[in-house]
Design a protein around this motif. Structure first.
Motif, mmCIF file in Angstrom:
data_model
loop_
_atom_site.group_PDB
_atom_site.id
_atom_site.type_symbol
_atom_site.label_atom_id
_atom_site.label_comp_id
_atom_site.label_asym_id
_atom_site.label_seq_id
_atom_site.Cartn_x
_atom_site.Cartn_y
_atom_site.Cartn_z
ATOM 1 N N ARG A 90 -5.931 6.726 -0.994
ATOM 2 C CA ARG A 90 -6.430 6.760 0.378
ATOM 3 C C ARG A 90 -5.250 6.937 1.340
ATOM 4 O O ARG A 90 -4.116 7.122 0.913
ATOM 5 C CB ARG A 90 -7.210 5.473 0.676
ATOM 6 C CG ARG A 90 -8.521 5.372 -0.116
ATOM 7 C CD ARG A 90 -9.292 4.117 0.230
ATOM 8 N NE ARG A 90 -8.625 2.906 -0.231
ATOM 9 C CZ ARG A 90 -9.091 1.666 -0.033
ATOM 10 N NH1 ARG A 90 -10.220 1.478 0.636
ATOM 11 N NH2 ARG A 90 -8.425 0.622 -0.486
ATOM 12 N N ASP A 122 -3.134 4.034 -3.604
ATOM 13 C CA ASP A 122 -4.457 4.189 -4.220
ATOM 14 C C ASP A 122 -5.120 5.528 -3.911
ATOM 15 O O ASP A 122 -6.295 5.739 -4.236
ATOM 16 C CB ASP A 122 -5.379 3.041 -3.805
ATOM 17 C CG ASP A 122 -5.622 2.992 -2.293
ATOM 18 O OD1 ASP A 122 -5.181 3.911 -1.583
ATOM 19 O OD2 ASP A 122 -6.259 2.018 -1.827
ATOM 20 N N GLU A 137 -10.327 7.006 3.829
ATOM 21 C CA GLU A 137 -10.590 8.090 2.883
ATOM 22 C C GLU A 137 -10.160 9.426 3.492
ATOM 23 O O GLU A 137 -10.244 9.629 4.711
ATOM 24 C CB GLU A 137 -12.070 8.142 2.529
ATOM 25 C CG GLU A 137 -12.602 6.892 1.833
ATOM 26 C CD GLU A 137 -12.085 6.741 0.410
ATOM 27 O OE1 GLU A 137 -11.533 7.731 -0.130
ATOM 28 O OE2 GLU A 137 -12.231 5.637 -0.161
ATOM 29 N N SER A 158 -12.515 1.341 7.168
ATOM 30 C CA SER A 158 -11.381 0.426 7.011
ATOM 31 C C SER A 158 -11.698 -0.951 7.573
ATOM 32 O O SER A 158 -12.374 -1.082 8.601
ATOM 33 C CB SER A 158 -10.147 0.979 7.739
ATOM 34 O OG SER A 158 -9.099 0.031 7.729
ATOM 35 N N ILE A 161 0.807 -1.231 0.000
ATOM 36 C CA ILE A 161 0.000 0.000 0.000
ATOM 37 C C ILE A 161 0.837 1.276 0.000
ATOM 38 O O ILE A 161 0.350 2.326 -0.413
ATOM 39 C CB ILE A 161 -0.971 0.042 1.187
ATOM 40 C CG1 ILE A 161 -0.219 0.170 2.503
ATOM 41 C CG2 ILE A 161 -1.890 -1.156 1.210
ATOM 42 C CD1 ILE A 161 -1.087 0.645 3.631
ATOM 43 N N LEU A 175 -5.354 1.089 7.996
ATOM 44 C CA LEU A 175 -5.183 1.276 6.557
ATOM 45 C C LEU A 175 -6.479 1.755 5.906
ATOM 46 O O LEU A 175 -7.562 1.676 6.483
ATOM 47 C CB LEU A 175 -4.764 -0.045 5.902
ATOM 48 C CG LEU A 175 -3.558 -0.788 6.472
ATOM 49 C CD1 LEU A 175 -3.261 -2.012 5.617
ATOM 50 C CD2 LEU A 175 -2.343 0.105 6.560
ATOM 51 N N ASP A 176 -6.347 2.243 4.666
ATOM 52 C CA ASP A 176 -7.467 2.431 3.732
ATOM 53 C C ASP A 176 -8.482 3.470 4.193
ATOM 54 O O ASP A 176 -9.694 3.286 4.041
ATOM 55 C CB ASP A 176 -8.193 1.096 3.486
ATOM 56 C CG ASP A 176 -7.262 -0.018 3.060
ATOM 57 O OD1 ASP A 176 -6.260 0.265 2.390
ATOM 58 O OD2 ASP A 176 -7.529 -1.186 3.411
ATOM 59 N N TYR A 183 -3.208 5.926 5.248
ATOM 60 C CA TYR A 183 -3.075 5.089 6.448
ATOM 61 C C TYR A 183 -2.643 5.963 7.607
ATOM 62 O O TYR A 183 -1.954 6.976 7.431
ATOM 63 C CB TYR A 183 -2.130 3.911 6.226
ATOM 64 C CG TYR A 183 -0.667 4.217 5.998
ATOM 65 C CD1 TYR A 183 0.210 4.395 7.062
ATOM 66 C CD2 TYR A 183 -0.144 4.261 4.702
ATOM 67 C CE1 TYR A 183 1.560 4.631 6.853
ATOM 68 C CE2 TYR A 183 1.208 4.494 4.480
ATOM 69 C CZ TYR A 183 2.058 4.688 5.561
ATOM 70 O OH TYR A 183 3.392 4.913 5.353
ATOM 71 N N GLN A 220 -1.541 6.486 0.589
ATOM 72 C CA GLN A 220 -1.306 5.172 0.005
ATOM 73 C C GLN A 220 -1.167 5.263 -1.517
ATOM 74 O O GLN A 220 -1.429 6.306 -2.116
ATOM 75 C CB GLN A 220 -2.464 4.226 0.359
ATOM 76 C CG GLN A 220 -2.656 4.031 1.845
ATOM 77 C CD GLN A 220 -3.815 3.097 2.183
ATOM 78 O OE1 GLN A 220 -4.033 2.809 3.348
ATOM 79 N NE2 GLN A 220 -4.572 2.637 1.180
#
Length: 565
Positions: free
Chosen positions: A355, A353, A401, A384, A187, A398-399, A357, A351
């Motif tokens: 998004r 993508d 927005e 997440s 990531i 993680l992940d 962390y 990350q």
């Protein structure tokens, strides 16, 4: 005339021939004599004890456990007896094991790569609350450790962990322990290569297999493709470190023979570049060398680092290629120096993508089951389903927005889990200590937490990266030799002539940039009571004497003994 009798010639003294017993290397035919650990492993593989735990010990109770299972084979399933409460540090080395043993266990949950789903984290938290009196510490090898575990409850705990894809298999013992990995593998925007497939392949092929369940001692693995060098690769038995080969592209630089404890050694590069799909085979080759050539006669020399030191990198690589891989490895470059001082991923980071962390800092790895379940709930509430543990006793969600980041940071702060920690909260690490560990001499977790508070109050303007690692005994579970300020627990005499808890001080150790071991100043020991005063004094001298951009480790290497006292 009779011949004169001759005196018999003086007998030549017979020289005592001592049979060289070797080092217990199986590959050299040295199978005897056996020390106690090698004997119980020969008598029965440690993996087999699970059946006895499930069918006998959990039903008949603690007193039914065979001593060789209790203090030996049960470690193959993550179980150690914990320290009996009320035994002071002065008795650690003088009492017999049965006098130190409590009828409760530490149980270590194996978390390879530090990877958890929120469902798994919730189950870990629920088990803590139901079976472990709320205990759940994050270790510096990405695991979670429970205390106060009863043998009667172990089968049910296993059932619950395994139902969500977790286990305690080979979390301890003379086995391949947890495979630590970059907590942001797959990531991170700056990642060189994702080592996750290799971790998964090694785990599925070899963990719980009797092929490597009888090693001379424990075997520690690290795999990371992060340019931050975020898995302490220099002090593992084997490490795969992400590099870009000028011809072959991303892969791993191979290191072997690192380790700390009472004989610390920095791992050595074999100069070999390993592509991702070959990592499991190379790993099996290195651990095979350890199994077959490792020293088994003396436990104090049974780590891979001693074999590597005796053989050297060139011979080790040759044996690996000729006897185990049956092919040559590709030569490759070393990893680049890390560009950042902190390697724990604390804070808010974007990350690959788009998004984010969010890494946050518990106090010296000390959390509890209720907190872990709340972290799982917070992660899910902010979109997440994944969390990570780190090798610095930290955690990451993680992940997230972008619109959810600020809310998550505030919610974590309310749990005293800050994503914006002071250097002292961020950089202080502590082992289990005398609270539960049978090897410990002094208290560590509470001492570390109190030290953080004192330093934040006394030096609020200190803004340099600093690592303060606190260990309860000489075994260096908290990596004291490679910390800026490493504190090794021991009993010391205070100014009133009383024997009290205290620390031997190591100064200027480091990993990553200019890796090396800390300096010991002759006679420098501090009592636990004096610790905040001492650390404040040294850090203020560093602030006064440092050159522009100078790191603490560099200053400590050149500072006078007076400045460090």
């Amino acid at each position: 005339m009779a011949a004169t009798p001759q005196k018999p010639a003086a007998a030549t003294p017979r020289r005592k021939v001592s049979r060289h017993r070797g080092e217990g290397q199986w590959a050299a035919g040295h199978f005897t004599p056996l020390n106690g650990n090698e004997q119980f492993k020969k008598d029965d593989d440690g993996l087999n004890v699970r059946t006895r735990i499930e069918t006998i010990y959990s039903k008949r109770g603690f007193d039914s456990i065979d001593p060789n299972d209790l203090r030996g084979r049960m470690r193959w399933w993550g179980l150690y007896t914990q320290r009996r409460q009320g035994i002071d540090g002065g008795k650690t080395a003088v009492l017999e094991p049965e006098e130190l043993d409590d009828e409760y266990f530490m149980l270590r949950v194996r978390i390879d790569g530090g990877r958890l789903t929120t469902e798994q984290l919730r189950v870990i938290g629920e088990i803590s609350q139901e079976f472990a009196r709320g205990t759940a510490d994050i270790t510096d090898r990405q695991n979670v450790q429970y205390h106060w575990i009863r043998i009667e409850d172990v089968p049910e705990i296993w059932n619950r962990l395994e139902a969500v894809g977790l286990s305690t298999t080979e979390a301890c013992g003379d086995t391949p322990r947890v495979i630590i990995g970059s907590p942001v593998a797959g990531i991170a925007a700056d990642e060189i290569i994702d080592g996750t497939p290799a971790i998964d392949a090694i785990h599925s092929r070899y963990i719980g297999s009797k092929e490597f369940s009888n090693l001379p001692r424990k075997f520690k693995t690290a795999i990371s493709g992060s340019p931050l060098l975020d898995v302490a690769h220099e002090i593992n038995d084997i490490a795969f470190v992400g590099v870009n080969h000028p011809e072959h592209g991303p892969g791993f630089d191979l290191w072997v023979g690192g380790g700390l404890s009472t004989n610390p050694k920095i791992g050595v590069r074999l100069g070999a570049w390993v592509p991702l799909d070959e990592v499991p085979d190379v790993w099996a080759g290195v651990i095979g060398i350890f199994r077959d050539y490792g020293y088994r006669r003396l436990r104090t020399r049974a780590r891979l680092k001693f074999l590597v030191a005796d053989w050297g990198a060139e011979k080790f690589r040759q044996v690996l290629e000729d006897e185990y891989l049956k092919r040559a490895l590709v030569d490759g470059p070393p990893p680049a120096d890390p560009v950042e001082r902190w390697r724990d991923h604390v804070g808010v980071h974007q990350q690959q993508d788009g998004r984010y962390y969010v890494g946050f800092a518990p106090r010296v790895g000390r959390v509890d089951g209720a907190t872990l379940t709340k972290i799982a709930e917070l992660a899910e509430a902010h979109g997440s389903g994944r969390v990570r543990t780190t090798v610095e006793q930290k955690m990451i969600v993680l992940d997230v927005e972008e619109a959810q980041v600020e809310s998550l940071v505030e919610a974590l702060e309310a749990l005293d889990l800050t994503a914006k920690p002071s250097p002292f909260r961020r950089g202080t690490m502590a082992c289990t200590g005398i609270e539960y560990c049978k090897l410990a001499i002094v208290e560590t977790k509470a001492r570390g937490s109190a030290l953080i508070d004192e330093l934040e109050r006394r030096i609020p303007d200190f803004d340099e990266p600093i690592t303060i690692n606190i260990n309860g005994c000489p075994n260096a579970c908290a990596r004291i030799q490679v910390a800026d300020i490493g504190l090794k627990g021991q009993l010391v005499v205070n100014d009133r002539g009383e024997q009290v808890e205290g620390f031997q001080v190591h100064l200027g150790g480091a990993l990553g940039l200019e890796a090396g071991f800390g300096r010991k100043v002759r006679g420098l020991k501090v009592t636990s009571e004096e610790l905040p005063d001492y650390v404040e004094r040294v850090l203020r001298r560093f602030q006064d004497e440092r050159e522009d951009g100078e790191r603490f480790a560099t200053w400590a290497a050149r500072a006078s003994e007076e400045a460090l006292s």
